[in-house]
Design an enzyme around this catalytic site. Structure first.
Site, PDB file in Angstrom:
ATOM      1  N   GLU A 409       0.424  -1.255  -3.773  1.00 51.05           N
ATOM      2  CA  GLU A 409      -0.451  -0.706  -4.808  1.00 51.05           C
ATOM      3  C   GLU A 409       0.274  -0.419  -6.118  1.00 51.05           C
ATOM      4  O   GLU A 409       0.218   0.685  -6.651  1.00 51.05           O
ATOM      5  CB  GLU A 409      -1.158   0.559  -4.286  1.00 51.05           C
ATOM      6  CG  GLU A 409      -2.082   0.257  -3.121  1.00 51.05           C
ATOM      7  CD  GLU A 409      -2.953   1.434  -2.711  1.00 51.05           C
ATOM      8  OE1 GLU A 409      -2.723   2.557  -3.199  1.00 51.05           O
ATOM      9  OE2 GLU A 409      -3.862   1.240  -1.900  1.00 51.05           O
ATOM     10  N   GLU A 484      -4.378  -1.977   4.249  1.00 50.11           N
ATOM     11  CA  GLU A 484      -4.936  -0.618   4.323  1.00 50.11           C
ATOM     12  C   GLU A 484      -6.438  -0.749   4.387  1.00 50.11           C
ATOM     13  O   GLU A 484      -7.035  -1.476   3.589  1.00 50.11           O
ATOM     14  CB  GLU A 484      -4.553   0.237   3.109  1.00 50.11           C
ATOM     15  CG  GLU A 484      -3.156   0.810   3.155  1.00 50.11           C
ATOM     16  CD  GLU A 484      -2.870   1.740   1.976  1.00 50.11           C
ATOM     17  OE1 GLU A 484      -3.805   2.443   1.522  1.00 50.11           O
ATOM     18  OE2 GLU A 484      -1.726   1.741   1.504  1.00 50.11           O
TER      19      GLU A 484
END
Length: 909
Positions: A409, A484
């Site tokens: 991320e 995720e």
């Protein structure tokens, strides 16, 4: 290699107040100016007797209280960022190294220190390691005091955070003393790979050997493979030249292993490679490497394959902290946590978002859990690539690891050309160290360009963040997985949202528009063969990130299990569809007094074909279970028994009940079955039962604990808003002696206080003429004591400022203790609340050389405030206590008491 975790001394320093940091780095010559000039606690002869004793691993952050002023990321603990008095930690340890070790290479190996550690040895500065997640090693051979005492010092600066989650503080991983021949296998210097061909495997073993001596003759390298029983199944030997002085050389051996036992999830078979270096026929170095033989493969159409068989990745993301102990996990806890995940049906683990402890990977190897190993920060310079290199070289022999992750991320670069460039470099660099595994990055800001275009294995973070199917259609040759997914909120044992209490219902619901429930996430990935699987955010709750709340919530709500490992109801949804055994779980509990005739949502998690629900033996209907789903009933509450019966092929295979219980009467202590047998550290579940022995799911009494034959490491209960202490430890406060003055005495034999209070006192040691000293001096100073004099233990640790000192406190002569003639025990009857006066009479020390630096510090007052009894409230029926048996104890006895409840006792041999 010797573990040196025991018997360290610890004290807090200070981030910017050098006086409170023991005047470290204030000398005329600093440790960076001249070699061996470590000062303050870094000096070899620094007096640390008043410091607290600790064993490693140690996390000082978890010991602290909570405050709204604390870091949201670190669970509002009063340590680190924003707390300069709790952001610097000093560790010191003394070790003896024998004369017989001369000629060996002596080094210190640290598995991880959070963070920004500086290490000293006998006053010599060894180096700095910024990251809190890297292992590192220092050669101390040249600095050793052979045949005597040696001092290891570590200064830890945890004032800055690396992540946005709880990271702890201190030496939270193991430390080792290593002794090796000058010619030796370097740390992490072996690399074992294998290729399977029909009924055999060709094993290639690379080894890097270093020569830190002057030996220039030939050496022999012998390598052997041992099976799980220790039987040698292959061996090879090679004679070669030793590397040059302070150089390394790589050597490669090849083996044939017939009918290899493959490492897989159900039978994680392991082998050992033994590397020996021989010199003139004599073994001079031995290095052991555990490895497994297996194949891994990603297919852009069909997903992930292990040993040629398709495996859907049923993974979880996890941070590294646990209830009560923070990041300082004993090895046994690593196995405990992996067993909990395996029991849920999980087969994969993502290290979020940093390299893990070596012991976690050992547990995954031995228990059969696939791993994504992840580095901390993306970049292309030495800081980034060296961290990646160290991670891969340390971990590449673990068969559990099937993928390297080089980022997570990184919103600033994910979607652009900079992200592409960095990913290409890191991905290519990783391949130069280990070409056998693919590389991934977890991406969350859209799946259209940038990193997504070039990463080898696409890591999708949350299907709500972009169109996964559209990305796959554009990049059909790129395998992908959900790195995720889920990110739902739940509080264990809570079935109605309570915003005032910061409680989230445990029913699996879509948490917010761009995120999906656990069931929605799993269905999406399960239905797409081109997706290798998914990693849920998260397996366990963790400290910090108490989204969607803030203070006083101190842990996350994301976990399938809470911070203790107690299951939330989603565990049973996953167990139904991730496992192979019949599952039947009813939620919620059935203690709803005061809600008679009101409708309760009853959910059943199961993998049966059909489930029938009964209330007090009356059928509420049979329902058919859809794949990867759950069943729901609306049930008007009446006390009694809720029962579910599960059917497969029309036959009853499993049943489950939830009963209305009586009030709590007994305390029950149970050693969890996931504990390693015969381990010194055990995880104990604490609960209450009614008179019939039924668990009471709504009980929340405070339980007090005592222990014999061991110690308690930590307590927890999984309550995300609990501000109770995690640990109950004696508080050690160091009180300075202030206003230190001196007066000359005419006789060296003076040992009585004079009663005069004239003006001849002056600042101690100021402008002292060391060539013309008085026969003796009397010194006086003050120290402040705040409270609890009768319960506190108060000691004066004298630092030598004269010969044959005589000490008085508040006019009372104090005798030195028998254990240490420079320690004075100050009983409460000689102490005052508030200001106290100390006087020392002593003939002065004499300078031998003009440049000798004389000690002017009289010592320190140590105040030990005894800890309260260990205690914890149950939360929705459960608490957890982690205990450690003393090394020489035959058994450990844990007792638990509470008002109005029968005492619980646990005896563990």
């Amino acid at each position: 290699m010797t573990l040196i975790d025991k018997d360290w001394r610890f004290s807090f320093g200070h981030l910017y107040d050098t006086q409170k940091d023991f005047n470290h780095a204030t000398g005329y010559f600093s440790y960076l100016t001249k070699t061996g000039f470590g000062d303050g606690p870094a000096a070899q002869n620094f007096d640390d007797r008043a410091w607290r004793k600790v064993d490693l691993p140690h996390d000082w952050a978890v010991e602290q209280s909570f405050s709204e002023k604390g870091s949201f990321s670190h669970g509002f603990k009063t340590a680190g960022k924003g707390f300069p008095e709790k952001s610097i930690g000093w560790y010191r340890k003394k070790i003896n190294i024998t004369e017989s070790d001369k000629g060996q290479i002596i080094s210190l190996k640290f598995d991880g220190v959070f963070r920004n550690s500086k290490v000293f040895f006998n006053g010599f500065y060894l180096g700095t390691e910024e990251s809190g997640y890297n292992g590192f090693e220092y050669d101390v051979t040249a600095y050793v005091n052979y045949g005597g005492e040696n001092t290891i010092v570590v200064r830890v600066d945890a004032s800055m955070e690396e992540g946005w989650f709880y990271e702890g503080a201190g030496i939270y991983r193991h430390v080792y003393l290593q002794k090796a021949n000058p010619i030796h296998v370097v740390t992490n210097g072996t690399y074992v790979t294998s290729e399977i061909q029909n009924d055999s495997a060709e094993v290639t073993a690379q080894v890097k050997i270093e020569n830190k001596g002057n030996y220039k003759e030939g050496i022999e390298i012998t390598q052997s493979i041992l099976d799980a029983e220790g039987k040698q199944i292959a061996t090879t030997s090679e004679k070669t030249a030793a590397p040059d002085f302070y150089k390394t050389a790589n050597y490669t051996s090849k083996f044939k292993v017939k009918n290899p036992l493959l490492w897989d999830l159900e039978k994680p078979n392991l082998y050992r490679l033994i590397t020996e270096i021989k010199q003139e026929g004599k073994s001079i170095d031995r290095y052991e490497t555990t490895f497994g033989i297996r194949t891994i493969n990603f297919d852009a159409e069909k997903g992930f394959f292990l040993n040629g068989k398709p495996v859907k990745l049923k993974g979880t993301n996890n941070h590294q902290d646990h209830a009560g102990i923070g990041t300082a996990l004993p090895d046994e806890l690593q196995y405990y946590r992996i067993k909990k995940l395996k029991e849920m049906g999980s087969n994969a683990y993502r290290c979020s978002h940093h390299p893990p402890t070596p012991e976690l990977l050992d547990a995954c190897d031995k228990l059969g859990m696939l791993v994504i190993d992840e580095t901390r920060l993306m970049g292309i310079n030495d800081y980034h690539l060296n961290d990646l290199k160290r991670m891969i070289e340390r971990d590449r022999n673990h068969p559990s690891i099937f993928c390297w992750s080089v980022g997570n991320e990184e919103w600033n670069i994910e979607g652009g050309i900079v992200g592409e460039r960095i990913t290409n470099v890191m991905q290519g660099f990783a391949k130069t160290i280990d070409p056998t595994r693919p590389v991934t990055v977890g991406i969350s800001s859209g799946f259209k360009s940038g990193i997504s275009s070039v990463v080898e294995i696409m890591g999708y973070n949350y299907l709500g963040n972009g169109d996964i199917d559209a990305h796959r259609n554009q990049f059909k040759q790129q395998p992908g997985m959900g790195t995720e997914e889920g990110s739902t909120f739940a509080t264990r044992g809570i079935y109605f949202d309570d915003e005032a209490k910061h409680y989230k219902s445990a029913y699996d619901k879509k948490p917010r528009p761009s995120f999906y429930s656990i069931e929605e996430g799993w269905k999406f990935y399960a239905e797409r063969s081109y997706l290798a699987g998914m990693f849920i955010w998260t397996g366990f709750d963790y400290r910090g990130e108490p989204t969607p709340y803030g203070w006083p919530s101190v842990t996350s709500y994301f976990g399938m299990m809470d911070v203790c490992g107690f299951p939330k109801d989603n565990v049973f949804y996953l167990k139904s569809w991730w496992g192979n055994t019949p599952v039947l779980h009813i939620m919620p509990h059935w203690n709803w007094g005061g809600m008679e005739d009101k409708e309760i949502d009853v959910w059943v998690h199961s993998n049966c074909d059909e489930v029938e629900l009964f209330l007090n033996k009356k059928s509420l209907g049979k329902k058919k279970m859809e794949l990867n789903s759950h069943l729901e009933w609306k049930v008007k509450y009446a006390s009694g028994t809720l029962e579910a019966i599960g059917y497969k092929n029309g036959k009853k295979v499993v049943s489950e009940t939830k009963k209305t219980t009586g009030i709590a009467e007994n305390i029950k202590l149970t050693v969890d079955k996931e504990n390693i047998s015969n381990a010194n550290v055990s995880v104990v579940t604490v609960e209450t039962t009614d008179k019939k022995g039924l668990h009471v799911p709504t009980a929340n009494p405070e339980i007090t604990f005592s222990i014999k034959g061991g110690k308690i490491l930590g307590v927890g209960n999984g309550n995300p808003t609990s501000l109770e202490k995690d640990q109950f430890i004696d508080n050690v406060e160091l009180v300075a002696i202030t206003n230190f003055e001196e007066k000359k005495l005419a006789s060296a034999n003076a040992s009585q206080l004079s009663s005069d209070n004239d003006n001849s006192w002056k600042e101690a040691f100021k402008d002292r003429d060391y060539k013309n000293q008085a026969p003796a001096y009397v010194y006086r100073g003050k120290f402040e004591l705040s409270n609890n004099l009768k319960t506190n233990a108060v000691n004066f640790f004298y630092k030598k400022i004269g010969i044959d000192a005589v000490v008085f406190v508040n006019g009372n002569k104090i005798a030195p203790s028998t254990e240490d003639n420079q320690k004075y025990v100050l009983n409460s009857n000689v102490l005052n609340q508030g200001t106290n006066t100390i006087q020392i009479i002593a003939p002065p020390l004499q300078k031998v050389k003009d440049w000798d630096v004389m000690n002017t510090d009289p010592g320190i007052i140590q105040v030990i405030t005894p800890a309260e009894s260990w205690k914890r409230k149950l939360f929705n029926g459960f608490a957890q206590i982690i205990i450690q048996k003393d090394e020489n104890a035959a058994e450990v006895v844990l007792s638990a008491t509470a008002n109005g409840l029968n005492t619980g006792t646990l005896i563990k041999k």
